[in-house]
Design a protein around this motif. Structure first.
Motif, short mmCIF file in Angstrom:
data_model
loop_
_atom_site.label_atom_id
_atom_site.label_comp_id
_atom_site.label_asym_id
_atom_site.label_seq_id
_atom_site.Cartn_x
_atom_site.Cartn_y
_atom_site.Cartn_z
N THR A 1 7.27 -22.27 13.49
CA THR A 1 7.02 -23.80 13.51
C THR A 1 7.16 -24.49 12.35
N ARG B 1 4.01 -27.23 28.41
CA ARG B 1 4.10 -28.38 27.64
C ARG B 1 4.48 -29.39 28.47
N TYR C 1 6.30 -33.18 27.77
CA TYR C 1 6.90 -34.09 26.86
C TYR C 1 7.08 -35.54 27.62
N TYR D 1 9.92 -38.45 26.75
CA TYR D 1 11.12 -38.93 26.08
C TYR D 1 11.54 -40.51 26.39
N GLU E 1 8.35 -36.52 22.54
CA GLU E 1 6.81 -36.66 21.96
C GLU E 1 6.17 -35.54 22.88
N ARG E 2 5.21 -34.69 22.29
CA ARG E 2 4.11 -34.03 22.87
C ARG E 2 2.92 -34.05 22.08
N VAL F 1 3.17 -33.70 18.14
CA VAL F 1 4.36 -33.47 17.90
C VAL F 1 5.58 -34.63 18.18
N LYS F 2 6.46 -34.99 17.21
CA LYS F 2 7.30 -36.07 17.50
C LYS F 2 8.32 -35.64 16.87
N VAL G 1 6.40 -28.73 14.87
CA VAL G 1 7.43 -28.60 15.56
C VAL G 1 8.10 -27.14 15.69
N ASP H 1 10.85 -27.39 20.96
CA ASP H 1 11.00 -28.89 21.06
C ASP H 1 12.18 -29.44 20.35
#
Length: 201
Positions: A3, A114, A116, A118, A130-131, A134-135, A160, A164
């Motif tokens: 990551t 996960r 997300y 968008y 985005e999750r 995290v962006k 990230v 991702d």
């Protein structure tokens, strides 16, 4: 899985190739920090055998093979009849092309636990995946005369990883206009035509 905990900035440049005995290819490629090289590719040529579907494919030594298929629109796959797979595993996609509020028009992607979101604000605005925590924001860079288009400039924040990034980057070669209000209005006749052609198939 590796990551990146700090803010990561990167740029993918557009390219196109027209080999003699193969289909022409176009897309983006570049280095994404310590994650290394990545290529996002599609064929700009219409192929009748694909029943109006188009494919964008992401590959790179550190990245999961990521494939986005959707109804062809403006020379790219679109969000209509779309499918997204990462390393052969299907993600779940949902969006409401008729929604008026920006939050309701966002594309929701679920993959391996996960979630997300968008979203695309509109022309010239960032495209954001985005999750939790995290962006990844993608913007169009400065157009270079003689180049194959504008580069895609990315900023990733939070822990990230390659999954991702793969999701955010493959979407750079997808027609996501339906997520903007203007695009949603413009694509409603397209959506209606899709419905009729789906019934006809």
């Amino acid at each position: 899985m590796e990551t990146s905990s700090e803010s990561l900035k990167f740029e993918l440049t557009p390219y196109s190739v027209k080999p003699k005995r193969e289909l022409p290819r176009a897309g983006l490629k570049g280095e994404v920090g310590h994650f290394g090289a990545v290529t996002v590719e599609r064929s700009p040529l219409y192929r009748p055998g694909d029943k109006g579907m188009d494919t964008a494919r992401l590959s790179g030594p550190a990245f999961p093979e990521t494939v986005f298929r959707g109804k062809r629109r403006s020379g790219r796959p679109s969000l209509f009849k779309a499918e997204l797979t990462l390393d052969g595993k299907k993600a779940e996609l949902r969006f409401n092309s008729r929604a008026v509020r920006k939050e309701d028009r966002a594309l929701h992607i679920a993959h391996e636990g996960r979630e997300y979101v968008y979203s695309v604000e509109g022309l010239g605005k960032p495209r954001v995946l985005e999750r939790a925590g995290v962006k990844i924001a993608m913007e169009s860079g400065q157009f270079v005369p003689g180049a194959d288009g504008a580069p895609s400039v990315g900023t990733a924040t939070g822990p990230v990883d390659v999954v991702d990034l793969a999701v955010a980057l493959v979407l750079e070669q997808v027609d996501t206009d339906a997520l903007t209000l203007g695009g949603a209005i413009a694509s409603s006749p397209f959506a209606l035509m899709q419905r009729f052609s789906d019934r006809a198939e």
